[in-house]
Design a protein around this motif. Structure first.
Motif, PDB file in Angstrom:
ATOM      1  N   GLU A  21     -33.592  23.828 -72.608  1.00  0.00           N
ATOM      2  CA  GLU A  21     -34.577  23.936 -73.688  1.00  0.00           C
ATOM      3  C   GLU A  21     -33.931  23.644 -75.042  1.00  0.00           C
ATOM      4  O   GLU A  21     -34.537  22.995 -75.904  1.00  0.00           O
ATOM      5  N   ILE A  22     -32.706  24.130 -75.252  1.00  0.00           N
ATOM      6  CA  ILE A  22     -31.998  23.853 -76.509  1.00  0.00           C
ATOM      7  C   ILE A  22     -31.791  22.352 -76.667  1.00  0.00           C
ATOM      8  O   ILE A  22     -32.039  21.773 -77.741  1.00  0.00           O
ATOM      9  N   ARG A  23     -31.325  21.701 -75.609  1.00  0.00           N
ATOM     10  CA  ARG A  23     -31.062  20.259 -75.673  1.00  0.00           C
ATOM     11  C   ARG A  23     -32.334  19.492 -76.022  1.00  0.00           C
ATOM     12  O   ARG A  23     -32.334  18.620 -76.905  1.00  0.00           O
ATOM     13  N   GLU A  24     -33.429  19.820 -75.362  1.00  0.00           N
ATOM     14  CA  GLU A  24     -34.662  19.087 -75.590  1.00  0.00           C
ATOM     15  C   GLU A  24     -35.263  19.417 -76.965  1.00  0.00           C
ATOM     16  O   GLU A  24     -35.788  18.535 -77.651  1.00  0.00           O
ATOM     17  N   PHE A  25     -35.171  20.672 -77.353  1.00  0.00           N
ATOM     18  CA  PHE A  25     -35.735  21.057 -78.652  1.00  0.00           C
ATOM     19  C   PHE A  25     -34.987  20.391 -79.794  1.00  0.00           C
ATOM     20  O   PHE A  25     -35.591  19.764 -80.676  1.00  0.00           O
ATOM     21  N   LEU A  26     -33.657  20.499 -79.797  1.00  0.00           N
ATOM     22  CA  LEU A  26     -32.887  19.895 -80.887  1.00  0.00           C
ATOM     23  C   LEU A  26     -33.010  18.377 -80.874  1.00  0.00           C
ATOM     24  O   LEU A  26     -33.044  17.742 -81.938  1.00  0.00           O
ATOM     25  N   GLY A  27     -33.094  17.783 -79.680  1.00  0.00           N
ATOM     26  CA  GLY A  27     -33.266  16.334 -79.602  1.00  0.00           C
ATOM     27  C   GLY A  27     -34.577  15.882 -80.226  1.00  0.00           C
ATOM     28  O   GLY A  27     -34.622  14.889 -80.966  1.00  0.00           O
ATOM     29  N   THR A  28     -35.655  16.615 -79.965  1.00  0.00           N
ATOM     30  CA  THR A  28     -36.939  16.246 -80.575  1.00  0.00           C
ATOM     31  C   THR A  28     -36.947  16.501 -82.073  1.00  0.00           C
ATOM     32  O   THR A  28     -37.597  15.775 -82.827  1.00  0.00           O
ATOM     33  N   ARG A  29     -36.229  17.529 -82.536  1.00  0.00           N
ATOM     34  CA  ARG A  29     -36.173  17.786 -83.979  1.00  0.00           C
ATOM     35  C   ARG A  29     -35.383  16.680 -84.679  1.00  0.00           C
ATOM     36  O   ARG A  29     -35.761  16.238 -85.780  1.00  0.00           O
ATOM     37  N   ARG A  30     -34.289  16.223 -84.083  1.00  0.00           N
ATOM     38  CA  ARG A  30     -33.518  15.130 -84.692  1.00  0.00           C
ATOM     39  C   ARG A  30     -34.381  13.879 -84.838  1.00  0.00           C
ATOM     40  O   ARG A  30     -34.316  13.159 -85.845  1.00  0.00           O
ATOM     41  N   ALA A  31     -35.194  13.626 -83.806  1.00  0.00           N
ATOM     42  CA  ALA A  31     -36.000  12.411 -83.804  1.00  0.00           C
ATOM     43  C   ALA A  31     -37.050  12.417 -84.902  1.00  0.00           C
ATOM     44  O   ALA A  31     -37.552  11.348 -85.294  1.00  0.00           O
ATOM     45  N   LYS A  32     -37.404  13.585 -85.420  1.00  0.00           N
ATOM     46  CA  LYS A  32     -38.465  13.690 -86.422  1.00  0.00           C
ATOM     47  C   LYS A  32     -37.957  13.505 -87.855  1.00  0.00           C
ATOM     48  O   LYS A  32     -38.755  13.341 -88.776  1.00  0.00           O
ATOM     49  N   VAL A  33     -36.633  13.556 -88.064  1.00  0.00           N
ATOM     50  CA  VAL A  33     -36.072  13.477 -89.418  1.00  0.00           C
ATOM     51  C   VAL A  33     -35.374  12.128 -89.584  1.00  0.00           C
ATOM     52  O   VAL A  33     -34.425  11.820 -88.866  1.00  0.00           O
TER      53      VAL A  33
END
Length: 319
Positions: A21-33
């Protein structure tokens, strides 16, 4: 979700679910910035394979090494300091709900003790039900974090009568939103309601990946609703404590109803939800009419304890 790689639960580190969940959450947050949003310079015709931030750029903005950030994004949450978390939150421009969600995931990945399972059912004290019933002119509910309607007053049941039409008990808002063919008619802004519903379920899952009833619900919705799957994959989280709901009731028509939520100390993730209307407004007139209709219809289905033996709704996915 829990047990995604090993449903039997054997030979599996329970923390792997949090790490994923951490990997997927941080990956999606990076993609938004974007680099521009983060204030990073772009040189010439620099070609990028990603539209969002690279891991090394997040590390730079957070003031940590890229190796450390990479380990963290892969779920290695051992000994993460508050300053590091704050630096990452600022680098990824996380809002308060996202920051809390990240803390929940890091806490789960860093623990060394297997989680306790929640009780199968959540109960509402009789005194709380009496409080609901005393709010005669206000639709009021007790909800769980997974969207179960654990209790309601008579006007609340009247307002949510389409939700109570589902025979599954307790009624569940998320199941209604994604599996009932009536949801898009009941919620005038269905798309917004759907996204908010998934974001709240995602936040609840971060608090407890091992709530069996929650994981069963998410599994059901993921299997039966493409709209749910698409939103769930986005890993968006949100705290939705106040706002305005815009239902279209089959008896009284459109209502614009400000709502407030209040947490309760009676169990994990229980809260009081109330709806009101602006004084002397068409919505107040409609709510008064709904109250009269409810008083004349004593057979409006009352909330009941959960019954896991009942079949799921067979309605089509809206949208």
């Amino acid at each position: 979700m829990a047990g995604r790689n090993d449903p039997s639960g054997t030979n599996r580190d329970f923390r792997d679910d949090f790490r994923a969940e951490i990997r997927e959450f941080l990956g999606t947050r990076r993609a938004k910035v974007t680099p521009e949003q983060a204030g990073l310079p772009l040189y010439g015709e620099e070609r990028r394979r990603v539209t969002g931030l690279r891991r090394e750029e997040v590390a730079l903005l957070a003031g940590i090494s890229s190796e450390y950030y990479t380990r963290l994004e892969r779920g290695n949450a051992t000994g993460v300091s508050e300053s590091v978390i704050e630096g990452i939150a600022q680098a990824l421009q996380l809002d308060e709900a996202e920051r809390i969600h990240l803390l929940d995931l890091l806490r789960g990945a860093g623990t060394t003790r297997p989680p306790r399972r929640r009780p199968a059912q959540q109960r509402v004290r009789p005194a709380v039900q009496r409080v609901l019933d005393s709010m005669a002119g206000t639709p009021a509910f007790i909800l769980s974090g997974r969207g179960d309607i654990l209790a309601a007053n008579h006007l609340g049941r009247a307002l949510f009568s389409p939700v109570y039409a589902d025979p599954v008990r307790p009624p569940n808002n998320a199941r209604f939103v994604f599996l009932s063919s009536h949801a898009t008619e009941f919620f005038r802004h269905w798309d917004e309601v759907a996204s908010d519903t998934v974001a709240m379920l995602r936040a609840e899952a971060g608090r407890d990946l091992y709530d069996r009833r929650l994981t069963d619900l998410i599994g059901e919705l993921s299997t039966r609703s493409g709209e749910f799957r698409r939103r769930w994959a986005a890993h968006n989280v949100r705290m939705h404590t106040t706002g305005v709901k815009l239902p279209h009731h089959p008896v009284v028509g459109d209502l614009d109803l400000p709502f407030e939520t209040f947490p309760l100390p009676d169990g994990p993730s229980q809260f009081l939800l109330t709806y009101t209307a602006e004084p002397d407004s068409p919505s107040q007139d409609a709510l008064n009419l709904l109250a009269s209709w409810a008083a004349a219809n004593d057979d409006i289905q009352r909330s009941a304890p959960a019954d896991d033996s009942q079949p799921a709704d067979s309605g089509e996915t809206p949208g």
